[in-house]
Design an enzyme around this catalytic site. Structure first.
Site, PDB file in Angstrom:
ATOM      1  N   ARG A   1      21.191   5.777   2.064  1.00 29.73           N
ATOM      2  CA  ARG A   1      22.638   5.876   1.908  1.00 29.73           C
ATOM      3  C   ARG A   1      23.187   7.027   2.592  1.00 29.73           C
ATOM      4  NH1 ARG A   1      25.800   8.082  -1.690  1.00 29.73           N
ATOM      5  NH2 ARG A   1      24.298   8.021  -3.223  1.00 29.73           N
TER       6      ARG A   1
ATOM      7  N   TYR B   1      42.141  -1.483  19.909  1.00 29.02           N
ATOM      8  CA  TYR B   1      41.541  -2.865  19.164  1.00 29.02           C
ATOM      9  C   TYR B   1      42.113  -3.008  17.747  1.00 29.02           C
ATOM     10  CZ  TYR B   1      38.091  -5.120  16.087  1.00 29.02           C
ATOM     11  OH  TYR B   1      37.616  -5.818  15.281  1.00 29.02           O
TER      12      TYR B   1
ATOM     13  N   ASP C   1      37.423   6.192  20.920  1.00 25.55           N
ATOM     14  CA  ASP C   1      36.564   5.222  20.680  1.00 25.55           C
ATOM     15  C   ASP C   1      36.080   4.783  22.035  1.00 25.55           C
ATOM     16  OD1 ASP C   1      35.587   2.321  20.783  1.00 25.55           O
ATOM     17  OD2 ASP C   1      37.153   1.933  19.254  1.00 25.55           O
TER      18      ASP C   1
ATOM     19  N   LYS D   1      28.496  -3.756  20.065  1.00 27.67           N
ATOM     20  CA  LYS D   1      28.676  -4.384  21.624  1.00 27.67           C
ATOM     21  C   LYS D   1      27.718  -3.904  22.416  1.00 27.67           C
ATOM     22  CE  LYS D   1      32.666  -5.915  19.681  1.00 27.67           C
ATOM     23  NZ  LYS D   1      32.917  -5.287  18.293  1.00 27.67           N
TER      24      LYS D   1
HETATM   25  N1  PLP Z   1      36.121  -0.638  18.610  1.00 27.04           N
HETATM   26  C1  PLP Z   1      36.464  -1.457  19.796  1.00 27.04           C
HETATM   27  C2  PLP Z   1      36.894  -1.131  21.070  1.00 27.04           C
HETATM   28  C3  PLP Z   1      36.113  -2.782  19.388  1.00 27.04           C
HETATM   29  O1  PLP Z   1      36.335  -3.777  20.426  1.00 27.04           O
HETATM   30  C4  PLP Z   1      35.647  -3.219  18.096  1.00 27.04           C
HETATM   31  C5  PLP Z   1      35.216  -4.675  17.854  1.00 27.04           C
HETATM   32  O2  PLP Z   1      35.546  -5.418  18.773  1.00 27.04           O
HETATM   33  C6  PLP Z   1      35.511  -2.342  17.232  1.00 27.04           C
HETATM   34  C7  PLP Z   1      35.858  -0.822  17.435  1.00 27.04           C
HETATM   35  C8  PLP Z   1      35.110  -2.483  15.720  1.00 27.04           C
HETATM   36  O3  PLP Z   1      33.718  -2.862  15.966  1.00 27.04           O
HETATM   37  P1  PLP Z   1      32.955  -3.778  14.725  1.00 27.04           P
HETATM   38  O4  PLP Z   1      33.049  -5.060  14.971  1.00 27.04           O
HETATM   39  O5  PLP Z   1      31.600  -3.484  15.284  1.00 27.04           O
HETATM   40  O6  PLP Z   1      33.249  -3.228  13.470  1.00 27.04           O
END
Ligand code: PLP
Length: 371
Positions: free
Chosen positions: A46, A100, A172, A197
């Site tokens: 954890r 997102y 991000d 991804k």
């Molecule tokens: N950031 C982006 C740009 C994404 O496209 C996504 C998911 O599609 C995420 C974060 C969130 O990722 P997760 O589905 O692994 O939680």
């Protein structure tokens, strides 16, 4: 600062030499219980301190050129623990991007309850950032390439802005990947990924990543352990394996995205194509100056509105009609139908290029648009 090319780093970055037990593949340590050492510390899953988790952290730090990293149970876990590490009750966030949908939902549904306020601003408009700044602003969040509108903001300007105002800068980097852009190189403090991804790339695990300085990552890891969202060692092992081919996959995805975008741009049944690699994209010059490639994702709209978009998605033979991006298989997503982001045109299609042969993908689009 790593000097190797990315292809080399993806294979060797963060790997112990000589390798543990002589194995070129780092073993999976699945154990949760360790004997307590002389200092009283023992690894614990954890906390993210199990040896397989730490091995992955070192690999991720090497790829993003950071001092340290943590891996979380999903991309949203990475973004939320990173935000929690820099914001407390009463603090304000500048969120610069189209974002997102999950990130937007986190802010709209949970920020108020946490005592955070935020302003959503245009990532390319530094006047809007300045206007949004308040005495209680503590953090600036953006996306390298926004999802799904594929905008590229003034990234060095954003990191500079945050530094000038002594606020934390978070980004991000999921759509770009460190193959295309490494945000720490222009001064971002914390880099987040959905490793679900492209970093893993095989559509078979959920994971998130945060990279940064040792001090900042210690704070992120403390929030992560409080919320109990560290990545399981088995998934950490798989992600570490996926990273080995990251550069190869992302370069092929880029070639495919570029070819499909170029084909669609010239087609009379396509109304609009957005891909930073196209000269007509408003952020093309900025992306070219900053990036090595333009990533795997493009967005487009067919002539004929939502019905034509549905018909086109149904006519494609190779891409799966599925919601995700960055994997080895091409995907098409009707973004607004999934409600992933507010205010998007209802005929918008997101294409995530896989690693199939470029000619086969272009031929598939050509055939679907002839139907
Ligand atoms: N950031 C982006 C740009 C994404 O496209 C996504 C998911 O599609 C995420 C974060 C969130 O990722 P997760 O589905 O692994 O939680």
């Amino acid at each position: 600062m790593n000097t190797e090319r990315f292809e080399t780093l993806a294979v060797h970055g963060g790997e112990p030499r000589p390798p543990e037990g002589g194995s070129v593949v780092h073993p999976i340590h699945q154990g949760t219980v360790y004997e307590t050492g002389p200092g009283g510390d023992a690894p614990y899953i954890r906390l993210g301190t199990n040896p397989t988790q730490r091995h992955l952290h070192r690999r991720l730090a090497a790829l993003e050129d950071a001092e340290d990293a943590v891996a979380t149970a999903s991309g949203m876990a990475a973004i939320s623990v990173a935000l929690h590490s820099v914001l407390g009750a009463g603090d304000h966030l500048i969120a610069a991007g189209s974002f997102y949908g999950g990130t937007l939902r986190f802010l709209t549904e949970h920020a108020e309850r946490l005592g955070w306020t935020y302003d959503l601003v245009d990532p390319a408009d530094d006047h809007a950032w300045r206007k949004a700044l308040r005495p209680e602003t503590k953090a600036f969040l953006t996306e390298t390439i926004t999802n799904p509108l594929v905008q590229v903001g003034d990234l060095p300007g954003a990191a500079r802005f945050a530094r000038e105002h002594a606020i934390a800068s978070l980004i991000d980097n999921t759509l770009a990947t460190p193959v295309v852009f490494r945000p720490h190189s222009v001064g971002f403090d914390l880099v987040c990924h959905s490793a679900t991804k492209a970093l893993n790339g095989h559509s078979d695990l959920a994971a998130g990543v945060v990279t940064g300085s040792r001090e900042r990552i210690a704070r992120v890891a403390s929030v992560m352990s409080a919320y109990g969202c560290a990545l399981d060692p088995h998934a950490a092992f798989l992600l570490s394996r996926g990273l080995k081919t990251l550069a190869l996959r992302v370069r092929q995805q880029h070639a495919n995205a570029m070819a499909v975008a170029t084909f669609l741009e010239g087609h009379d049944r396509i109304a609009d194509v957005r891909y930073p690699g196209l000269a007509a994209h408003p952020d093309h010059r900025r992306a070219t100056a900053l990036f090595d490639g333009y990533g795997s994702v493009l967005a487009f709209r067919p002539v004929g509105g939502a019905a034509a978009a549905d018909e086109l998605v149904a006519s494609l033979r190779l891409p799966y009609a599925a919601s995700s991006l960055g994997g080895v298989e091409s995907l098409v997503t009707r973004v607004s139908a999934r409600g992933e982001a507010a205010g998007l045109p209802d005929d918008l299609i997101r294409f995530s290029a896989g690693i199939e042969a470029t000619d086969d993908l272009v031929a598939d689009f050509a055939s679907a648009l002839r139907d």
